[in-house]
Design a protein around this motif. Structure first.
Motif, short mmCIF file in Angstrom:
data_model
loop_
_atom_site.label_atom_id
_atom_site.label_comp_id
_atom_site.label_asym_id
_atom_site.label_seq_id
_atom_site.Cartn_x
_atom_site.Cartn_y
_atom_site.Cartn_z
N ARG A 173 0.83 -1.20 0.00
CA ARG A 173 0.00 0.00 0.00
C ARG A 173 0.87 1.25 0.00
O ARG A 173 0.60 2.21 -0.72
CB ARG A 173 -0.90 -0.02 1.23
N ASP A 174 1.95 1.25 0.80
CA ASP A 174 2.86 2.39 0.84
C ASP A 174 3.58 2.59 -0.49
O ASP A 174 3.75 3.72 -0.96
CB ASP A 174 3.89 2.21 1.96
N LEU A 175 4.00 1.49 -1.12
CA LEU A 175 4.67 1.60 -2.42
C LEU A 175 3.73 2.16 -3.49
O LEU A 175 4.13 2.98 -4.31
CB LEU A 175 5.21 0.23 -2.85
N ASP A 176 2.47 1.72 -3.48
CA ASP A 176 1.49 2.25 -4.43
C ASP A 176 1.27 3.74 -4.23
O ASP A 176 1.17 4.50 -5.19
CB ASP A 176 0.15 1.51 -4.30
N ARG A 177 1.22 4.15 -2.97
CA ARG A 177 1.02 5.56 -2.65
C ARG A 177 2.21 6.39 -3.16
O ARG A 177 2.02 7.47 -3.73
CB ARG A 177 0.86 5.74 -1.15
N GLU A 178 3.43 5.87 -2.97
CA GLU A 178 4.62 6.58 -3.45
C GLU A 178 4.63 6.68 -4.98
O GLU A 178 5.02 7.70 -5.53
CB GLU A 178 5.89 5.86 -2.98
N GLU A 179 4.20 5.62 -5.67
CA GLU A 179 4.14 5.66 -7.13
C GLU A 179 3.17 6.72 -7.62
O GLU A 179 3.44 7.45 -8.56
CB GLU A 179 3.71 4.30 -7.68
N ARG A 180 2.00 6.80 -6.97
CA ARG A 180 1.00 7.80 -7.36
C ARG A 180 1.54 9.21 -7.13
O ARG A 180 1.28 10.11 -7.92
CB ARG A 180 -0.29 7.60 -6.59
N ARG A 181 2.27 9.42 -6.06
CA ARG A 181 2.86 10.74 -5.78
C ARG A 181 3.91 11.08 -6.84
O ARG A 181 4.05 12.22 -7.24
CB ARG A 181 3.51 10.78 -4.40
#
Length: 142
Positions: free
Chosen positions: A131-139
């Motif tokens: 979930r954290d990696l997905d959030r970083e990708e979106r940012r």
């Protein structure tokens, strides 16, 4: 022109269930409710957190549902004998029966339940990391 389908209205979602369990097959059940319980559900004064499903005498029951400020009685769920039998078999195989979300679109109130296998602590950490990696990708894309 054909009939327009009413959108289903999610009253509440048990987010904790998706985190604590690896969910499998979902089933939508009706509920045997009283008038005041229906009013509280339609007004969104309901929580699925901490509630669970039991099978007693060939019937499904929802336990520990929080309505308003108090815990409701054991609510009988409406499902066919075949569905109840498959859920009880899954329960014997080590799966739990978990309430996932409550729908109140239109006339009927439905509870979506699912069979789930409990996650271990390392599985939960992997979910958080993803979930954290997905959030970083979106940012990074913005």
């Amino acid at each position: 022109m054909g009939k327009q389908k009413k959108p289903t209205n999610n009253v509440t979602v048990n987010r904790r269930a998706r985190f604590d369990y690896a969910l499998g097959d979902e089933l939508s059940c009706g509920m045997s409710l009283t008038g005041p319980e229906v009013r509280l559900i339609r007004d969104h004064h309901v929580q699925l957190k901490g509630s669970f499903i039991t099978v007693k005498n060939g019937e499904l029951f929802l336990n520990n549902l929080t309505l308003g400020s108090e815990v409701a009685r054991n609510i009988r769920l409406l499902a066919t004998k075949r569905q109840i039998l498959s859920l009880s078999r899954a329960r014997q195989d080590g799966y739990s029966i978990v309430p996932v979300k409550l729908l109140a679109g239109g006339r009927h109130i439905k509870l979506v339940i699912a069979t789930g296998k409990g996650k271990k602590k390392y599985d939960k950490r992997r979910t958080i990391k993803g979930r954290d990696l997905d959030r970083e990708e979106r940012r990074g894309l913005k």
